[in-house]
Design an enzyme around this catalytic site. Structure first.
Site, PDB file in Angstrom:
ATOM      1  N   ASP A 134      11.453   2.765   6.263  1.00 13.15           N
ATOM      2  CA  ASP A 134      11.063   1.352   6.146  1.00 13.15           C
ATOM      3  C   ASP A 134      12.262   0.483   6.505  1.00 13.15           C
ATOM      4  OD1 ASP A 134      10.261  -1.273   4.883  1.00 13.15           O
ATOM      5  OD2 ASP A 134       8.579  -0.056   4.197  1.00 13.15           O
TER       6      ASP A 134
ATOM      7  N   PHE B 232      11.219  -5.213   6.168  1.00  8.11           N
ATOM      8  CA  PHE B 232      10.803  -6.526   6.692  1.00  8.11           C
ATOM      9  C   PHE B 232       9.961  -7.248   5.638  1.00  8.11           C
ATOM     10  CE2 PHE B 232       7.481  -8.937   9.145  1.00  8.11           C
ATOM     11  CZ  PHE B 232       8.282 -10.047   9.351  1.00  8.11           C
TER      12      PHE B 232
ATOM     13  N   LYS C 112      -3.072  -3.145  17.058  1.00  8.91           N
ATOM     14  CA  LYS C 112      -3.722  -2.108  16.254  1.00  8.91           C
ATOM     15  C   LYS C 112      -4.750  -1.367  17.106  1.00  8.91           C
ATOM     16  CE  LYS C 112      -2.023  -2.524  11.957  1.00  8.91           C
ATOM     17  NZ  LYS C 112      -1.380  -1.416  11.234  1.00  8.91           N
TER      18      LYS C 112
ATOM     19  N   TYR D 172      14.016  11.327  14.347  1.00  9.88           N
ATOM     20  CA  TYR D 172      13.961  12.785  14.460  1.00  9.88           C
ATOM     21  C   TYR D 172      14.128  13.408  13.093  1.00  9.88           C
ATOM     22  CZ  TYR D 172      13.978  12.261  19.466  1.00  9.88           C
ATOM     23  OH  TYR D 172      13.605  11.925  20.739  1.00  9.88           O
TER      24      TYR D 172
ATOM     25  N   VAL E  91       0.838  -1.209   0.000  1.00  7.11           N
ATOM     26  CA  VAL E  91       0.000   0.000   0.000  1.00  7.11           C
ATOM     27  C   VAL E  91       0.869   1.253   0.000  1.00  7.11           C
ATOM     28  CG1 VAL E  91      -1.703   1.334   1.309  1.00  7.11           C
ATOM     29  CG2 VAL E  91      -1.896  -1.168   1.222  1.00  7.11           C
TER      30      VAL E  91
ATOM     31  N   TYR F 135      -1.630  -8.875  16.424  1.00  2.72           N
ATOM     32  CA  TYR F 135      -1.944  -7.857  15.411  1.00  2.72           C
ATOM     33  C   TYR F 135      -3.184  -7.063  15.822  1.00  2.72           C
ATOM     34  CZ  TYR F 135      -2.879  -6.028  10.652  1.00  2.72           C
ATOM     35  OH  TYR F 135      -3.109  -5.235   9.548  1.00  2.72           O
TER      36      TYR F 135
HETATM   37  P1  NAD Z   1       3.239  -4.588   3.537  1.00  3.35           P
HETATM   38  O1  NAD Z   1       3.792  -5.702   4.346  1.00  3.35           O
HETATM   39  O2  NAD Z   1       3.383  -4.662   2.068  1.00  3.35           O
HETATM   40  O3  NAD Z   1       3.826  -3.187   4.012  1.00  3.35           O
HETATM   41  C1  NAD Z   1       4.228  -2.917   5.326  1.00  3.35           C
HETATM   42  C2  NAD Z   1       5.536  -2.165   5.269  1.00  3.35           C
HETATM   43  O4  NAD Z   1       5.970  -1.863   6.594  1.00  3.35           O
HETATM   44  C3  NAD Z   1       6.657  -2.970   4.617  1.00  3.35           C
HETATM   45  O5  NAD Z   1       7.331  -2.187   3.673  1.00  3.35           O
HETATM   46  C4  NAD Z   1       7.553  -3.331   5.790  1.00  3.35           C
HETATM   47  O6  NAD Z   1       8.902  -3.534   5.416  1.00  3.35           O
HETATM   48  C5  NAD Z   1       7.342  -2.151   6.709  1.00  3.35           C
HETATM   49  N1  NAD Z   1       7.679  -2.438   8.099  1.00  3.35           N
HETATM   50  C6  NAD Z   1       7.274  -3.489   8.851  1.00  3.35           C
HETATM   51  N2  NAD Z   1       7.809  -3.407  10.082  1.00  3.35           N
HETATM   52  C7  NAD Z   1       8.544  -2.263  10.118  1.00  3.35           C
HETATM   53  C8  NAD Z   1       9.352  -1.623  11.116  1.00  3.35           C
HETATM   54  N3  NAD Z   1       9.508  -2.166  12.326  1.00  3.35           N
HETATM   55  N4  NAD Z   1       9.963  -0.468  10.810  1.00  3.35           N
HETATM   56  C9  NAD Z   1       9.831   0.083   9.573  1.00  3.35           C
HETATM   57  N5  NAD Z   1       9.105  -0.471   8.602  1.00  3.35           N
HETATM   58  C10 NAD Z   1       8.459  -1.636   8.868  1.00  3.35           C
HETATM   59  O7  NAD Z   1       1.703  -4.449   3.942  1.00  3.35           O
HETATM   60  P2  NAD Z   1       0.543  -3.536   3.368  1.00  3.35           P
HETATM   61  O8  NAD Z   1      -0.523  -4.421   2.907  1.00  3.35           O
HETATM   62  O9  NAD Z   1       1.078  -2.523   2.459  1.00  3.35           O
HETATM   63  O10 NAD Z   1       0.036  -2.828   4.698  1.00  3.35           O
HETATM   64  C11 NAD Z   1       0.315  -1.478   5.025  1.00  3.35           C
HETATM   65  C12 NAD Z   1      -0.461  -1.081   6.273  1.00  3.35           C
HETATM   66  O11 NAD Z   1      -1.857  -1.194   6.048  1.00  3.35           O
HETATM   67  C13 NAD Z   1      -0.149  -1.927   7.499  1.00  3.35           C
HETATM   68  O12 NAD Z   1      -0.113  -1.104   8.635  1.00  3.35           O
HETATM   69  C14 NAD Z   1      -1.327  -2.859   7.578  1.00  3.35           C
HETATM   70  O13 NAD Z   1      -1.557  -3.285   8.895  1.00  3.35           O
HETATM   71  C15 NAD Z   1      -2.443  -1.998   7.052  1.00  3.35           C
HETATM   72  N6  NAD Z   1      -3.542  -2.794   6.472  1.00  3.35           N
HETATM   73  C16 NAD Z   1      -3.393  -3.438   5.276  1.00  3.35           C
HETATM   74  C17 NAD Z   1      -4.439  -4.200   4.765  1.00  3.35           C
HETATM   75  C18 NAD Z   1      -4.347  -4.923   3.455  1.00  3.35           C
HETATM   76  O14 NAD Z   1      -5.268  -5.646   3.091  1.00  3.35           O
HETATM   77  N7  NAD Z   1      -3.274  -4.787   2.707  1.00  3.35           N
HETATM   78  C19 NAD Z   1      -5.636  -4.315   5.487  1.00  3.35           C
HETATM   79  C20 NAD Z   1      -5.740  -3.657   6.706  1.00  3.35           C
HETATM   80  C21 NAD Z   1      -4.690  -2.890   7.191  1.00  3.35           C
HETATM   81  N1  UDP Z   2      10.099  10.608  19.416  1.00  2.36           N
HETATM   82  C1  UDP Z   2      10.609  10.419  18.144  1.00  2.36           C
HETATM   83  N2  UDP Z   2      10.821  11.519  17.356  1.00  2.36           N
HETATM   84  C2  UDP Z   2      10.565  12.776  17.786  1.00  2.36           C
HETATM   85  C3  UDP Z   2      10.032  12.953  19.070  1.00  2.36           C
HETATM   86  C4  UDP Z   2       9.813  11.856  19.872  1.00  2.36           C
HETATM   87  O1  UDP Z   2      10.846   9.311  17.711  1.00  2.36           O
HETATM   88  O2  UDP Z   2      10.791  13.711  17.008  1.00  2.36           O
HETATM   89  C5  UDP Z   2       9.848   9.437  20.242  1.00  2.36           C
HETATM   90  C6  UDP Z   2      10.628   9.487  21.535  1.00  2.36           C
HETATM   91  O3  UDP Z   2      11.618   8.481  21.475  1.00  2.36           O
HETATM   92  C7  UDP Z   2       9.629   9.163  22.611  1.00  2.36           C
HETATM   93  C8  UDP Z   2       8.300   8.957  21.893  1.00  2.36           C
HETATM   94  O4  UDP Z   2       8.480   9.439  20.579  1.00  2.36           O
HETATM   95  O5  UDP Z   2       9.949   7.946  23.250  1.00  2.36           O
HETATM   96  C9  UDP Z   2       7.163   9.659  22.553  1.00  2.36           C
HETATM   97  O6  UDP Z   2       7.466  11.029  22.563  1.00  2.36           O
HETATM   98  P1  UDP Z   2       6.761  12.022  23.606  1.00  2.36           P
HETATM   99  O7  UDP Z   2       7.318  13.370  23.354  1.00  2.36           O
HETATM  100  O8  UDP Z   2       5.303  11.853  23.552  1.00  2.36           O
HETATM  101  O9  UDP Z   2       7.185  11.417  25.012  1.00  2.36           O
HETATM  102  P2  UDP Z   2       8.499  11.472  25.877  1.00  2.36           P
HETATM  103  O10 UDP Z   2       9.635  11.921  25.002  1.00  2.36           O
HETATM  104  O11 UDP Z   2       8.176  12.445  26.936  1.00  2.36           O
HETATM  105  O12 UDP Z   2       8.635  10.087  26.341  1.00  2.36           O
END
Ligand code: NAD
Ligand code: UDP
Ligand code: UDP
Length: 343
Positions: free
Chosen positions: A58, A61, A174, A89, A39, A170
């Site tokens: 991304d 994964f 969510k 950041y 998506v 999941y």
């Molecule tokens: P997808 O697996 O193709 O895409 C998910 C992306 O997230 C991938 O590129 C993956 O590498 C990345 N990702 C996963 N874990 C990550 C992490 N820890 N840090 C950074 N990136 C990470 O799936 P999709 O179908 O494109 O889904 C996209 C979103 O839409 C998801 O949040 C999914 O839950 C939601 N969704 C999709 C559907 C569907 O039917 N496709 C339905 C309901 C919800």
């Molecule tokens: N965070 C981030 N990017 C930013 C600001 C925050 O990734 O630009 C992360 C940060 O690591 C923190 C989380 O977002 O753990 C929640 O941030 P928030 O400011 O709500 O809470 P706090 O920093 O007070 O825990």
């Protein structure tokens, strides 16, 4: 520099007459987490064509560089190899937070990580939104309704989710992410949007994500038995990815901040769906029945009254048109795979 930008814009407008291009002041910096996925990459295409600056975060994964490689090197595009469980950041105006494993086999592969991505990962994105005052759209799911006792599902339905089972990593993460969006909106004044996405399909879906569309299309193309889990009487409603992208962008730019269903209300039994795909492929594949899946929702169809009235949105692509495009994509993927195996 401004003159050059305007020239670029005019050139792009001529190249893609169907797209509305933005003037410099309307251009936004937009983060798409999970932007290398199915998506996400289609969303990135649309945002790039509209002239925005797009940053993809991304960790690959389930996503692939190939899905977005056509933008690499473009001055408005940036790709960050980043796991969303770690803080990020950067400076942005909008965040489409899609990073999460999405298909049952992928999210069950490492359930602990699935929970971390949707909980810690979402906190991080909300923290980022808070720091830079960006609007965040969270990609939620119809799975928040679990195995629904209400049909079709309206946003006001609280769902029927098993908190302790193979899908709970999941579904519940969510759900907690939605709760976090709500809490950040109330407490910190963050602008949030929540899309409850129903089953979506189209090109760039994973070959091996185990979802029904990819499984059935691949099986039909290779004349392998089409595997129906359980009776095949369970239902799903499938939306084509371009319809979803329209809905996501419309929701982001609307002023509706409660959860909203985005899906196609055309409902089919899995059996009907298997037959439809077999016909469209012109396949000789047989249909076989396998064990049912634990906690498999028995029926699912979105009520999209809200999206229709707030966004003036409804799906446009017919199932057979969308499936034909998806089949063409998978056919080509199989050819590519076949060739790379030979070499
Ligand atoms: P997808 O697996 O193709 O895409 C998910 C992306 O997230 C991938 O590129 C993956 O590498 C990345 N990702 C996963 N874990 C990550 C992490 N820890 N840090 C950074 N990136 C990470 O799936 P999709 O179908 O494109 O889904 C996209 C979103 O839409 C998801 O949040 C999914 O839950 C939601 N969704 C999709 C559907 C569907 O039917 N496709 C339905 C309901 C919800
Ligand atoms: N965070 C981030 N990017 C930013 C600001 C925050 O990734 O630009 C992360 C940060 O690591 C923190 C989380 O977002 O753990 C929640 O941030 P928030 O400011 O709500 O809470 P706090 O920093 O007070 O825990
Ligand atoms: N399904 C099936 N055969 C398959 C894959 C899935 O019968 O090879 C069924 C599955 O049991 C479910 C429906 O198709 O009832 C949709 O499954 P999918 O994994 O695509 O998504 P879900 O909606 O369950 O998240």
């Amino acid at each position: 520099a401004l003159e050059k930008r305007i020239q670029d814009l005019e050139a792009r407008q001529q190249q893609y007459p169907e797209v509305t291009f933005l003037t410099y002041k309307d251009r936004k910096r937009i983060l798409v987490t999970g932007g290398a996925g199915f998506v996400g990459s289609h969303l990135v295409d649309r945002l790039m064509l509209a002239g925005h600056e797009v940053i993809v975060a991304d960790n690959f994964f389930t996503g692939r560089k190939r899905n977005i490689e056509h933008w690499i090197g473009h001055e408005n595009f940036e790709l960050i190899n980043h796991d969303i469980v770690n803080p990020l950041y950067i400076e942005v105006d909008q965040i489409y937070h899609l990073a999460s494993p999405a298909s049952p086999p992928h999210y069950m592969y490492n359930p602990v990580k699935t929970i971390k991505v949707n909980s810690i990962g979402t906190i991080n994105m909300l923290g980022l939104a808070r720091r830079v005052r960006a609007r965040l759209l969270f990609a939620s799911t119809s799975e928040v309704y679990g195995d629904p006792e209400v049909h079709p599902q309206k946003e006001t339905y609280f769902g029927n989710v098993n908190p302790f089972g193979p899908r709970s990593c999941y579904d519940e993460s969510k759900r907690v992410a939605e709760a976090m969006c709500y809490a950040y909106a109330q407490q910190e004044g963050i602008s949030i949007r929540i899309a409850r996405i129903f089953n979506t399909y189209g090109p760039r879906m994973h070959m091996n994500d185990g979802r029904v569309v990819s499984n059935f299309v691949l099986q039909a193309l290779q004349n392998e038995p089409i595997t129906i889990y359980g009776t095949g009487k369970q239902t799903r409603s499938f939306q084509y990815v371009s319809d979803l992208v329209d809905g996501l962008i419309a929701l982001m730019n609307s002023n509706y901040s409660m959860p909203m269903n985005l899906g196609n209300p055309d409902e089919y039994t899995i059996e009907q769906f298997a037959t439809k795909i077999k016909e469209l492929v012109g396949s000789q594949a047989s249909i076989v029945y396998k064990d049912p899946v634990i906690d498999d929702p028995k029926q699912r169809r979105p009520d999209i009254t809200l999206a229709k009235s707030w966004l003036n949105w409804e799906p446009k692509v017919l199932l057979s048109d969308g499936l034909n495009k998806t089949i063409a994509y998978f056919r080509n993927e199989l050819l590519v795979k076949h060739h790379s195996n030979r070499n």
